[in-house]
Design an enzyme around this catalytic site. Sequence first.
Site, short mmCIF file in Angstrom:
data_model
loop_
_atom_site.label_atom_id
_atom_site.label_comp_id
_atom_site.label_asym_id
_atom_site.label_seq_id
_atom_site.Cartn_x
_atom_site.Cartn_y
_atom_site.Cartn_z
N SER A 1 10.14 -3.02 -0.65
CA SER A 1 8.91 -3.29 -1.39
C SER A 1 9.15 -4.24 -2.56
O SER A 1 10.06 -4.04 -3.36
CB SER A 1 8.32 -1.99 -1.95
N HIS B 1 3.72 -0.28 -7.09
CA HIS B 1 4.25 1.06 -6.80
C HIS B 1 5.76 1.15 -7.05
O HIS B 1 6.31 2.24 -7.17
CB HIS B 1 3.90 1.50 -5.38
N ASP C 1 -1.71 -3.88 -5.76
CA ASP C 1 -0.32 -3.41 -5.69
C ASP C 1 0.67 -4.50 -6.11
O ASP C 1 1.67 -4.75 -5.43
CB ASP C 1 0.02 -2.90 -4.29
#
Length: 450
Positions: free
Chosen positions: A298, A185, A219
């Site tokens: 992230s 992402h 992911d």
Amino acid sequence: MPWSSPAGGGTPEEGAPTDATTVHPTTVHPTADHPTPAHPAAAAPDGTQHAAQAGPWQASQQWQAPGQPWHGPGQWPAGPEGAGRRRRRGTVGTGVVVLLVLVALLGGVVLGALGARALWPAQTSGALPLPSSPTSTDRAPESIAGIAAAALDSTVFIEVVSGTSASSGSGMVLREDGYLVTNNHVIAAAADGGGRVAVTFIDGTQEPAEIVGRTADYDLAVLKVDLDGLTPLPLADSDSLVVGDPVVAVGAPLGLEGTVTSGIISALNRPVQAGGDSGGTSFINAIQTDAAINPGNSGGPLLNTAGEVIGINTAIAQAGGRQTGSIGLGFAIPSNQVRRTAEQIIETGRATYPVIGVALDTRYTGEGVQVLQDGAADTPAVTPGGPGDEAGIEPGDIITHFDGQPVTTPSELIVAVRSRAPGDTVVLTVRTEDGQEREVEVVLDEADSG
């Protein structure tokens, strides 16, 4: 606490149950109109509310840090030469003002103390000695400072420009020959020729990065920069983790590069489902930590006290849908999954995930997880010739246990399956509609990941 998950599609085994955990990706998304880090409504883990189908995190509202620098379309380096050697440090305008005020206040306190000392002569007897100045800033390798010092050189700041918008996140060096790993992402907006990715190292070196491959299902994404001799971070065996183990998180929350936080592993095997928009839907058997993780973390590493990577920070949970930053519920993709998927992507440019070949009924509310009674023509309840079919699973059967562990929601079963590898043999406890219970062995098949 109630949990709700974003809508998401997927394979027959990936029906998005309505009780899934909703999480928010920790990517920072500045925009052209608002050049500040913002929490995206992207398709990756970061955290607000959880549901039966725990998973990746998405943010529907932006996080902003006024004054955050970013690369607009006209500011992006022209290429390897122009992209190369510019240091970019995250700054927060109003935050700087506050920090300056605090520094000034603290300075006043220090100066006041020094002035008072000049006015009051030291006692000639019984005076306490002043502490000596440290001659070295070295710390034990297993200390938080020691772990941070070793990890910062191998943790990177990632910026993505796509059209008129930009976003940022974190990543880590996977191999010395230029391979890096991050969350899907974080870079999804630049995939398929949709934008550009730049990577900044702790010494200020900035390089353009190529997307080698990515998977929305886990992911994860692998990047490649044209550099050699990098220092990779070692991947630990995440199967050996224990709740309570101390951890250190490194990354660029809100675009503030080189940020280090610490905490413990607060839970293991958390079924986390994240999904939405361009990032796709992910199912993660996550490590839960109370180390502070915020938008921008992230893709950064979560490390143990040996300085080994135990996971990739991916998402945070948020209470009541309020997106206010870390509340001590962060989630990371286990390192064993990172290793397996990254190696696949480097070798083949793609990743696969295991399947049992059945479609699950997300409306079912009883014990266990029910196989659909009637599947659609393009998505049968039990895939003919698939692992479930060969094991004798039939439409309407209820799966109550996976390798002896109870499963209560579709997401729990999906995450349990995804935590294994294609070709593994697992044991499912299955109950028929007439109440007969049996154990069946299922050899997991594989499907191409998105």
